[in-house]
Scaffold this motif. Structure first.
Motif, PDB file in Angstrom:
ATOM      1  N   GLU A   1      -9.660  -4.124  -2.359  1.00  0.00           N
ATOM      2  CA  GLU A   1      -9.801  -2.747  -2.854  1.00  0.00           C
ATOM      3  C   GLU A   1      -8.635  -2.288  -3.722  1.00  0.00           C
ATOM      4  O   GLU A   1      -8.785  -1.344  -4.492  1.00  0.00           O
ATOM      5  CB  GLU A   1      -9.951  -1.781  -1.663  1.00  0.00           C
ATOM      6  N   ASN A   2      -7.473  -2.916  -3.571  1.00  0.00           N
ATOM      7  CA  ASN A   2      -6.272  -2.320  -4.159  1.00  0.00           C
ATOM      8  C   ASN A   2      -5.534  -3.160  -5.195  1.00  0.00           C
ATOM      9  O   ASN A   2      -4.620  -2.661  -5.840  1.00  0.00           O
ATOM     10  CB  ASN A   2      -5.292  -1.940  -3.043  1.00  0.00           C
TER      11      ASN A   2
ATOM     12  N   HIS B   1       1.267   6.314  -7.461  1.00  0.00           N
ATOM     13  CA  HIS B   1      -0.103   6.432  -7.978  1.00  0.00           C
ATOM     14  C   HIS B   1      -0.152   7.119  -9.333  1.00  0.00           C
ATOM     15  O   HIS B   1      -1.136   7.007 -10.050  1.00  0.00           O
ATOM     16  CB  HIS B   1      -0.993   7.168  -6.974  1.00  0.00           C
TER      17      HIS B   1
ATOM     18  N   LEU C   1       0.839  -1.215   0.000  1.00  0.00           N
ATOM     19  CA  LEU C   1       0.000   0.000   0.000  1.00  0.00           C
ATOM     20  C   LEU C   1       0.872   1.263   0.000  1.00  0.00           C
ATOM     21  O   LEU C   1       0.548   2.242  -0.679  1.00  0.00           O
ATOM     22  CB  LEU C   1      -0.933  -0.006   1.217  1.00  0.00           C
TER      23      LEU C   1
ATOM     24  N   MET D   1       2.103   1.689  -3.543  1.00  0.00           N
ATOM     25  CA  MET D   1       1.022   2.151  -4.432  1.00  0.00           C
ATOM     26  C   MET D   1       0.809   3.652  -4.277  1.00  0.00           C
ATOM     27  O   MET D   1       0.612   4.361  -5.267  1.00  0.00           O
ATOM     28  CB  MET D   1      -0.279   1.417  -4.095  1.00  0.00           C
TER      29      MET D   1
END
Ligand SMILES: *Cc1c(COP(=O)(O)O)cnc(C)c1O
Length: 229
Positions: free
Chosen positions: A92-93, A70, A63, A66
């Motif tokens: 979700e990711n 982004h 996360l 990411m």
């Protein structure tokens, strides 16, 4: 050229050569760059070397990367052990999850996949060498689990993933990968349409390609040795 870019080029050339040697089309094989323990800058460098698919083992680390990346159109694959309380963030990711080995986890991923995203692409992780204390469903239980998971909404069951017992012997490597391919074929003859074999790492991907791998997961040969300190 950076080391990462030239490593990527060498790995791609080797995948192509191996595919040709076994009469396979090299575009049947997707290269996943396994970026665990490497910083987001290394991923950015690999992206500029033409790499878009990245695989991570640890949720929080993934996360963080990411968020730092982004601005790039990357595809993220989760390949690590999954704790039930982490399924929402994974659903979700990520685009793909290769390490599903329990119905409960698949059910949560399906419930928690956001409605505005395409189905989460799933591989069942199989403990193909039958090692004690290794992740993955037992081969004998894989078909039943696959049939249950294939019925869940918001997921698309694509295939099987494995990390066989390590071996330096190419014939032993090939035997384990052939077992995973045979398992996929037998599950398909029970009525499913699995099209993915996620198998092969830096030390054994030529054997995996020879046995039908459609995704190879390669870290060290691209990014170098991991430092766990
Ligand atoms: C770390 C890891 C890889 C990549 O391994 P390398 O030997 O560095 O290529 C592939 N698959 C899984 C599941 C991993 O944990």
């Amino acid at each position: 050229m950076t080391t990462i870019a030239s490593n990527l080029q060498a790995v791609r050339a080797s995948i192509t050569a191996t595919a040709r040697a076994c009469n396979r089309a090299d575009d049947d094989i997707t290269l996943l760059a396994v970026s665990k323990n490497f910083p987001s800058d290394a991923i950015r460098t690999a992206y500029h070397g033409g790499q878009a698919n990245f695989a991570e083992n640890y949720l929080q680390e993934a996360l963080d990367k990411m968020a730092a990346l982004h601005d790039l159109p990357l595809h993220w694959h989760f390949i690590g052990p999954i704790q039930s309380n982490k399924t929402r963030a994974i659903a979700e990711n990520f685009s793909w999850v290769h390490s599903v080995d329990r119905y409960k986890v698949a059910e949560r991923l399906s419930q928690q996949r956001p409605a505005d995203l395409p189905p989460l692409q799933i591989c069942l992780q199989v403990n193909i060498s039958g090692e004690v204390s290794k992740s993955g469903v037992a081969a004998a239980e894989a078909a039943e689990l696959a049939i249950r998971i294939a019925a869940l909404p918001n997921l698309k069951l694509r295939g099987l993933m494995t990390v066989p017992a390590p071996s330096d012997d190419v014939m032993q490597q090939r035997a384990a990968f052939a077992d995973l391919r045979a398992l996929k074929d037998s599950i398909n003859s029970a009525g499913l349409h699995l099209d993915t074999l996620s198998m092969g790492m830096s030390h054994d991907y030529p054997a995996a390609i020879a046995e039908g791998a459609t995704m190879v997961r390669i870290g060290t040969a691209i990014f170098g040795m991991r430092n766990y300190a």
